[in-house]
Design an enzyme around this catalytic site. Structure first.
Site, PDB file in Angstrom:
ATOM      1  N   PRO A  13       0.791  -1.229   0.000  1.00 26.58           N
ATOM      2  CA  PRO A  13       0.000   0.000   0.000  1.00 26.58           C
ATOM      3  C   PRO A  13       0.827   1.285   0.000  1.00 26.58           C
ATOM      4  O   PRO A  13       1.864   1.366   0.658  1.00 26.58           O
ATOM      5  CB  PRO A  13      -0.828  -0.102   1.282  1.00 26.58           C
ATOM      6  CG  PRO A  13      -0.129  -1.116   2.118  1.00 26.58           C
ATOM      7  CD  PRO A  13       0.522  -2.067   1.168  1.00 26.58           C
ATOM      8  N   ASN A  14       0.313   2.229  -0.757  1.00 26.90           N
ATOM      9  CA  ASN A  14       0.850   3.595  -0.854  1.00 26.90           C
ATOM     10  C   ASN A  14       2.134   3.703  -1.675  1.00 26.90           C
ATOM     11  O   ASN A  14       2.599   4.811  -1.943  1.00 26.90           O
ATOM     12  CB  ASN A  14       1.061   4.227   0.536  1.00 26.90           C
ATOM     13  CG  ASN A  14      -0.250   4.305   1.310  1.00 26.90           C
ATOM     14  OD1 ASN A  14      -1.206   4.887   0.800  1.00 26.90           O
ATOM     15  ND2 ASN A  14      -0.324   3.699   2.473  1.00 26.90           N
ATOM     16  N   ARG A  21       4.870  10.956  -2.351  1.00 29.96           N
ATOM     17  CA  ARG A  21       4.668  10.656  -0.931  1.00 29.96           C
ATOM     18  C   ARG A  21       5.959  10.862  -0.138  1.00 29.96           C
ATOM     19  O   ARG A  21       6.958  10.199  -0.380  1.00 29.96           O
ATOM     20  CB  ARG A  21       4.254   9.192  -0.851  1.00 29.96           C
ATOM     21  CG  ARG A  21       4.169   8.638   0.524  1.00 29.96           C
ATOM     22  CD  ARG A  21       4.019   7.125   0.465  1.00 29.96           C
ATOM     23  NE  ARG A  21       3.872   6.595   1.792  1.00 29.96           N
ATOM     24  CZ  ARG A  21       4.237   5.375   2.145  1.00 29.96           C
ATOM     25  NH1 ARG A  21       4.739   4.546   1.246  1.00 29.96           N
ATOM     26  NH2 ARG A  21       4.090   4.965   3.376  1.00 29.96           N
ATOM     27  N   TYR A  26      11.090   8.725   1.183  1.00 30.61           N
ATOM     28  CA  TYR A  26      11.079   7.691   0.135  1.00 30.61           C
ATOM     29  C   TYR A  26      11.763   8.122  -1.163  1.00 30.61           C
ATOM     30  O   TYR A  26      11.875   7.314  -2.087  1.00 30.61           O
ATOM     31  CB  TYR A  26       9.630   7.279  -0.157  1.00 30.61           C
ATOM     32  CG  TYR A  26       8.950   6.656   1.049  1.00 30.61           C
ATOM     33  CD1 TYR A  26       9.283   5.371   1.464  1.00 30.61           C
ATOM     34  CD2 TYR A  26       8.010   7.369   1.792  1.00 30.61           C
ATOM     35  CE1 TYR A  26       8.691   4.807   2.580  1.00 30.61           C
ATOM     36  CE2 TYR A  26       7.409   6.809   2.909  1.00 30.61           C
ATOM     37  CZ  TYR A  26       7.752   5.525   3.304  1.00 30.61           C
ATOM     38  OH  TYR A  26       7.169   4.969   4.413  1.00 30.61           O
ATOM     39  N   ASN A  77       8.055  -5.738  -1.080  1.00 26.80           N
ATOM     40  CA  ASN A  77       7.974  -4.601  -0.170  1.00 26.80           C
ATOM     41  C   ASN A  77       6.496  -4.497   0.203  1.00 26.80           C
ATOM     42  O   ASN A  77       5.692  -3.923  -0.533  1.00 26.80           O
ATOM     43  CB  ASN A  77       8.459  -3.305  -0.822  1.00 26.80           C
ATOM     44  CG  ASN A  77       8.437  -2.144   0.184  1.00 26.80           C
ATOM     45  OD1 ASN A  77       7.914  -2.283   1.286  1.00 26.80           O
ATOM     46  ND2 ASN A  77       8.992  -1.010  -0.204  1.00 26.80           N
ATOM     47  N   ALA A  80       3.275  -0.933   4.674  1.00 29.94           N
ATOM     48  CA  ALA A  80       2.731  -0.946   6.044  1.00 29.94           C
ATOM     49  C   ALA A  80       2.302  -2.339   6.500  1.00 29.94           C
ATOM     50  O   ALA A  80       2.338  -2.647   7.698  1.00 29.94           O
ATOM     51  CB  ALA A  80       1.558   0.025   6.131  1.00 29.94           C
ATOM     52  N   HIS A  83       4.294  -4.608   8.956  1.00 30.23           N
ATOM     53  CA  HIS A  83       4.253  -4.478  10.416  1.00 30.23           C
ATOM     54  C   HIS A  83       2.952  -5.014  11.022  1.00 30.23           C
ATOM     55  O   HIS A  83       2.766  -4.932  12.230  1.00 30.23           O
ATOM     56  CB  HIS A  83       4.417  -2.993  10.797  1.00 30.23           C
ATOM     57  CG  HIS A  83       5.466  -2.295   9.994  1.00 30.23           C
ATOM     58  ND1 HIS A  83       6.787  -2.676  10.007  1.00 30.23           N
ATOM     59  CD2 HIS A  83       5.397  -1.256   9.099  1.00 30.23           C
ATOM     60  CE1 HIS A  83       7.474  -1.900   9.180  1.00 30.23           C
ATOM     61  NE2 HIS A  83       6.658  -1.029   8.616  1.00 30.23           N
ATOM     62  N   ASP A  90       2.093 -15.704   6.303  1.00 33.74           N
ATOM     63  CA  ASP A  90       1.732 -17.106   6.069  1.00 33.74           C
ATOM     64  C   ASP A  90       1.799 -17.456   4.584  1.00 33.74           C
ATOM     65  O   ASP A  90       2.199 -18.565   4.219  1.00 33.74           O
ATOM     66  CB  ASP A  90       0.327 -17.393   6.615  1.00 33.74           C
ATOM     67  CG  ASP A  90       0.293 -17.435   8.142  1.00 33.74           C
ATOM     68  OD1 ASP A  90       1.373 -17.421   8.773  1.00 33.74           O
ATOM     69  OD2 ASP A  90      -0.817 -17.467   8.711  1.00 33.74           O
ATOM     70  N   GLU A 101      12.944  -9.408   1.218  1.00 32.40           N
ATOM     71  CA  GLU A 101      12.115  -8.290   1.713  1.00 32.40           C
ATOM     72  C   GLU A 101      12.905  -6.997   1.547  1.00 32.40           C
ATOM     73  O   GLU A 101      14.084  -6.939   1.904  1.00 32.40           O
ATOM     74  CB  GLU A 101      11.818  -8.554   3.200  1.00 32.40           C
ATOM     75  CG  GLU A 101      11.081  -7.441   3.913  1.00 32.40           C
ATOM     76  CD  GLU A 101      10.924  -7.727   5.423  1.00 32.40           C
ATOM     77  OE1 GLU A 101      11.283  -8.845   5.884  1.00 32.40           O
ATOM     78  OE2 GLU A 101      10.478  -6.819   6.133  1.00 32.40           O
ATOM     79  N   HIS A 103      12.817  -2.665   2.018  1.00 30.52           N
ATOM     80  CA  HIS A 103      12.221  -1.389   2.454  1.00 30.52           C
ATOM     81  C   HIS A 103      13.090  -0.255   1.973  1.00 30.52           C
ATOM     82  O   HIS A 103      14.316  -0.282   2.182  1.00 30.52           O
ATOM     83  CB  HIS A 103      12.051  -1.337   3.972  1.00 30.52           C
ATOM     84  CG  HIS A 103      11.159  -2.430   4.443  1.00 30.52           C
ATOM     85  ND1 HIS A 103       9.819  -2.439   4.144  1.00 30.52           N
ATOM     86  CD2 HIS A 103      11.421  -3.579   5.084  1.00 30.52           C
ATOM     87  CE1 HIS A 103       9.294  -3.552   4.614  1.00 30.52           C
ATOM     88  NE2 HIS A 103      10.244  -4.259   5.175  1.00 30.52           N
ATOM     89  N   ILE A 104      12.463   0.709   1.357  1.00 24.81           N
ATOM     90  CA  ILE A 104      13.203   1.846   0.795  1.00 24.81           C
ATOM     91  C   ILE A 104      13.856   2.651   1.918  1.00 24.81           C
ATOM     92  O   ILE A 104      15.023   3.032   1.845  1.00 24.81           O
ATOM     93  CB  ILE A 104      12.235   2.729  -0.018  1.00 24.81           C
ATOM     94  CG1 ILE A 104      11.708   1.936  -1.217  1.00 24.81           C
ATOM     95  CG2 ILE A 104      12.910   4.016  -0.460  1.00 24.81           C
ATOM     96  CD1 ILE A 104      10.520   2.590  -1.922  1.00 24.81           C
ATOM     97  N   SER A 105      13.073   2.919   2.951  1.00 25.42           N
ATOM     98  CA  SER A 105      13.586   3.721   4.070  1.00 25.42           C
ATOM     99  C   SER A 105      14.256   2.814   5.096  1.00 25.42           C
ATOM    100  O   SER A 105      14.042   1.599   5.101  1.00 25.42           O
ATOM    101  CB  SER A 105      12.423   4.471   4.726  1.00 25.42           C
ATOM    102  OG  SER A 105      11.511   3.554   5.309  1.00 25.42           O
ATOM    103  N   ARG A 110      13.152   4.952  12.271  1.00 31.34           N
ATOM    104  CA  ARG A 110      11.870   5.653  12.236  1.00 31.34           C
ATOM    105  C   ARG A 110      11.050   5.285  13.482  1.00 31.34           C
ATOM    106  O   ARG A 110      11.613   4.931  14.510  1.00 31.34           O
ATOM    107  CB  ARG A 110      11.148   5.317  10.922  1.00 31.34           C
ATOM    108  CG  ARG A 110      11.963   5.732   9.688  1.00 31.34           C
ATOM    109  CD  ARG A 110      11.256   5.396   8.401  1.00 31.34           C
ATOM    110  NE  ARG A 110       9.987   6.125   8.274  1.00 31.34           N
ATOM    111  CZ  ARG A 110       9.062   5.842   7.367  1.00 31.34           C
ATOM    112  NH1 ARG A 110       9.264   4.864   6.501  1.00 31.34           N
ATOM    113  NH2 ARG A 110       7.940   6.544   7.313  1.00 31.34           N
ATOM    114  N   ARG A 114       7.736   0.489  13.237  1.00 32.31           N
ATOM    115  CA  ARG A 114       8.276   0.045  11.932  1.00 32.31           C
ATOM    116  C   ARG A 114       9.480  -0.882  12.104  1.00 32.31           C
ATOM    117  O   ARG A 114       9.955  -1.480  11.142  1.00 32.31           O
ATOM    118  CB  ARG A 114       8.682   1.252  11.087  1.00 32.31           C
ATOM    119  CG  ARG A 114       7.515   2.119  10.684  1.00 32.31           C
ATOM    120  CD  ARG A 114       7.934   3.199   9.703  1.00 32.31           C
ATOM    121  NE  ARG A 114       6.985   4.297   9.748  1.00 32.31           N
ATOM    122  CZ  ARG A 114       5.882   4.358   9.003  1.00 32.31           C
ATOM    123  NH1 ARG A 114       5.610   3.423   8.141  1.00 32.31           N
ATOM    124  NH2 ARG A 114       5.065   5.392   9.116  1.00 32.31           N
TER     125      ARG A 114
END
Ligand code: DHK
Length: 155
Positions: A13-14, A21, A26, A77, A80, A83, A90, A101, A103-105, A110, A114
């Site tokens: 999402p997002n 954003r 990001y 990725n 949200a 978390h 699963d 996996e 994550h950009i940030s 943070r 997170r």
């Protein structure tokens, strides 16, 4: 002749709003830029690219199930949902190909929530805080693992 092998990249999402954003977190690249980056990595390795984004948890679960036996590697990725989502965890646990996996940030620099991922201990590798280059690094890793697997199966 065997079908071309495929690498998949799933975005949660997002991430469709990348570029717009929170660019201080990001960066300025858009999701299309990330897709192009991934395509270059896949092309260089002679792999097809399946690149998706969804804002919906169930759609991500469906995509993971659909891809579970049909890719040589999966980059995820989950944004949200990383978390919060036992369902995505699963689903990933059933994937037979290696999963990285991304994550950009740097999620560890943070908010505390997170810092926990439901996914990290069911995947093969985790790349955080490297910006969108993390996707490039993840694809390079999956290409290497696929080559190692192919070599193992020949020996
Ligand atoms: C992306 C998100 O949307 C956040 O919810 C995660 C992740 C971090 C990223 O850094 O790519 O917490």
């Amino acid at each position: 002749m065997t079908a071309p092998q495929r690498i998949a990249v799933l975005n949660g999402p997002n991430l469709n709003l990348l570029g717009e954003r929170q660019p201080e977190v990001y960066g300025h690249e858009t999701l299309d830029d990330v897709r192009a980056l991934c395509r270059r990595g896949a092309d260089a390795a002679g792999l097809e690219l399946d690149f998706r984004q969804s804002n919906h948890e169930g759609e991500l679960v469906d995509a993971i199930q659909e891809l579970r036996h049909s890719t040589v590697g999966l980059v995820v990725n989950a944004a949200a949902y990383t978390h919060t989502s036992v369902a995505i965890r699963d689903a990933l646990a059933v994937v037979t190909a290696p999963v990285i996996e991304v994550h950009i940030s740097n999620v560890h620099r943070r908010e505390a929530f997170r810092g926990h991922s439901y996914l990290s201990d069911v995947v093969d590798g985790v790349i955080v805080g490297c910006g969108t280059q993390g996707y490039e690094l993840a694809i390079a890793r999956l290409v290497r693992l696929a080559a190692d697997r192919a070599a193992d199966s020949r020996s």
